[in-house]
Design a protein around this motif. Structure first.
Motif, PDB file in Angstrom:
ATOM      1  N   ALA A  30     -24.774  -1.496  -8.243  1.00  0.00           N
ATOM      2  CA  ALA A  30     -25.268  -1.673  -9.605  1.00  0.00           C
ATOM      3  C   ALA A  30     -25.174  -3.153  -9.945  1.00  0.00           C
ATOM      4  O   ALA A  30     -24.273  -3.846  -9.473  1.00  0.00           O
ATOM      5  N   VAL A  31     -26.128  -3.613 -10.725  1.00  0.00           N
ATOM      6  CA  VAL A  31     -26.112  -4.990 -11.215  1.00  0.00           C
ATOM      7  C   VAL A  31     -26.318  -4.965 -12.724  1.00  0.00           C
ATOM      8  O   VAL A  31     -26.936  -4.053 -13.262  1.00  0.00           O
ATOM      9  N   ARG A  32     -25.758  -5.983 -13.395  1.00  0.00           N
ATOM     10  CA  ARG A  32     -25.914  -6.127 -14.840  1.00  0.00           C
ATOM     11  C   ARG A  32     -26.638  -7.441 -15.099  1.00  0.00           C
ATOM     12  O   ARG A  32     -26.229  -8.492 -14.607  1.00  0.00           O
ATOM     13  N   ASP A  33     -27.722  -7.369 -15.875  1.00  0.00           N
ATOM     14  CA  ASP A  33     -28.502  -8.582 -16.123  1.00  0.00           C
ATOM     15  C   ASP A  33     -27.988  -9.334 -17.350  1.00  0.00           C
ATOM     16  O   ASP A  33     -26.998  -8.952 -17.968  1.00  0.00           O
ATOM     17  N   GLU A  34     -28.703 -10.400 -17.689  1.00  0.00           N
ATOM     18  CA  GLU A  34     -28.281 -11.295 -18.766  1.00  0.00           C
ATOM     19  C   GLU A  34     -28.296 -10.641 -20.146  1.00  0.00           C
ATOM     20  O   GLU A  34     -27.676 -11.153 -21.072  1.00  0.00           O
ATOM     21  N   THR A  35     -28.977  -9.526 -20.290  1.00  0.00           N
ATOM     22  CA  THR A  35     -29.014  -8.832 -21.585  1.00  0.00           C
ATOM     23  C   THR A  35     -28.068  -7.635 -21.621  1.00  0.00           C
ATOM     24  O   THR A  35     -28.014  -6.936 -22.626  1.00  0.00           O
ATOM     25  N   GLY A  36     -27.365  -7.385 -20.509  1.00  0.00           N
ATOM     26  CA  GLY A  36     -26.450  -6.252 -20.438  1.00  0.00           C
ATOM     27  C   GLY A  36     -27.062  -4.994 -19.848  1.00  0.00           C
ATOM     28  O   GLY A  36     -26.380  -3.984 -19.716  1.00  0.00           O
ATOM     29  N   ARG A  37     -28.362  -5.054 -19.522  1.00  0.00           N
ATOM     30  CA  ARG A  37     -28.985  -3.890 -18.886  1.00  0.00           C
ATOM     31  C   ARG A  37     -28.424  -3.719 -17.480  1.00  0.00           C
ATOM     32  O   ARG A  37     -28.119  -4.698 -16.796  1.00  0.00           O
ATOM     33  N   THR A  38     -28.320  -2.452 -17.058  1.00  0.00           N
ATOM     34  CA  THR A  38     -27.750  -2.131 -15.760  1.00  0.00           C
ATOM     35  C   THR A  38     -28.801  -1.455 -14.890  1.00  0.00           C
ATOM     36  O   THR A  38     -29.565  -0.614 -15.363  1.00  0.00           O
ATOM     37  N   ALA A  61     -33.899  -4.975 -10.792  1.00  0.00           N
ATOM     38  CA  ALA A  61     -33.689  -5.881 -11.933  1.00  0.00           C
ATOM     39  C   ALA A  61     -34.852  -6.862 -12.065  1.00  0.00           C
ATOM     40  O   ALA A  61     -35.380  -7.070 -13.163  1.00  0.00           O
ATOM     41  N   VAL A  62     -35.251  -7.455 -10.943  1.00  0.00           N
ATOM     42  CA  VAL A  62     -36.374  -8.403 -10.952  1.00  0.00           C
ATOM     43  C   VAL A  62     -37.646  -7.708 -11.422  1.00  0.00           C
ATOM     44  O   VAL A  62     -38.379  -8.227 -12.275  1.00  0.00           O
ATOM     45  N   ALA A  63     -37.903  -6.512 -10.906  1.00  0.00           N
ATOM     46  CA  ALA A  63     -39.116  -5.777 -11.261  1.00  0.00           C
ATOM     47  C   ALA A  63     -39.131  -5.379 -12.734  1.00  0.00           C
ATOM     48  O   ALA A  63     -40.199  -5.154 -13.309  1.00  0.00           O
ATOM     49  N   SER A  64     -37.956  -5.322 -13.349  1.00  0.00           N
ATOM     50  CA  SER A  64     -37.856  -4.967 -14.766  1.00  0.00           C
ATOM     51  C   SER A  64     -37.834  -6.186 -15.686  1.00  0.00           C
ATOM     52  O   SER A  64     -37.685  -6.050 -16.893  1.00  0.00           O
ATOM     53  N   GLY A  65     -37.932  -7.381 -15.100  1.00  0.00           N
ATOM     54  CA  GLY A  65     -38.017  -8.587 -15.907  1.00  0.00           C
ATOM     55  C   GLY A  65     -36.724  -9.352 -16.096  1.00  0.00           C
ATOM     56  O   GLY A  65     -36.686 -10.302 -16.874  1.00  0.00           O
ATOM     57  N   ALA A  66     -35.657  -8.972 -15.413  1.00  0.00           N
ATOM     58  CA  ALA A  66     -34.400  -9.719 -15.539  1.00  0.00           C
ATOM     59  C   ALA A  66     -34.601 -11.135 -15.018  1.00  0.00           C
ATOM     60  O   ALA A  66     -35.314 -11.360 -14.035  1.00  0.00           O
ATOM     61  N   THR A  67     -33.961 -12.081 -15.691  1.00  0.00           N
ATOM     62  CA  THR A  67     -34.064 -13.471 -15.263  1.00  0.00           C
ATOM     63  C   THR A  67     -32.760 -14.010 -14.694  1.00  0.00           C
ATOM     64  O   THR A  67     -32.730 -15.097 -14.129  1.00  0.00           O
ATOM     65  N   SER A  68     -31.668 -13.254 -14.856  1.00  0.00           N
ATOM     66  CA  SER A  68     -30.400 -13.634 -14.240  1.00  0.00           C
ATOM     67  C   SER A  68     -29.472 -12.419 -14.207  1.00  0.00           C
ATOM     68  O   SER A  68     -29.753 -11.394 -14.834  1.00  0.00           O
TER      69      SER A  68
END
Length: 115
Positions: A30-38, A61-68
């Motif tokens: 699991a990864v957590r992005d810069e907005t807290g989405r998992t 995460a990348v496919a969902s628009g995460a930037t970090s």
């Protein structure tokens, strides 16, 4: 690991372990992005496509628009994530993004920087 985990880090570790158990795969991540989405994933083992759980979670995460990324977790029997997995985390999260490593029992064994 002797220090207690942050509740958000405990959450991604629990999600990774649950996904691994539910899908009966070698790894869960699991990864957590810069907005807290998992984003939660397991090993992909198709004839035409093979991805570790951690690389799959980063790709989601990348496919969902995460930037970090803020953090990543992987549950596996392996002693350490492969270099390719750490590179994927580093590509999106940077060298300092922590990767929590736990065994199948869900107990944290190490926190590894993506560097």
């Amino acid at each position: 690991m002797s220090e207690p985990l942050d509740p958000e880090d405990r959450k991604i570790l629990t999600l990774a372990r649950s996904a691994r158990a539910r899908n009966r795969t070698p790894e869960g991540a699991a990864v957590r992005d810069e907005t807290g989405r998992t984003y939660v994933a397991t090993t992909v083992a198709l004839d035409s496509l093979r991805l570790s759980a951690l690389r799959t979670a980063v790709a989601m995460a990348v496919a969902s628009g995460a930037t970090s990324l803020e953090a990543a977790a992987v549950v596996t029997e392996a002693e350490a994530p492969p270099a390719e997995d750490l590179a994927a985390v580093r590509d999106l999260g940077g060298a300092g993004t922590p990767v929590l490593l736990a065994g199948p029992d869900g107990l944290p064994r190490a926190t590894i920087p993506a560097s």
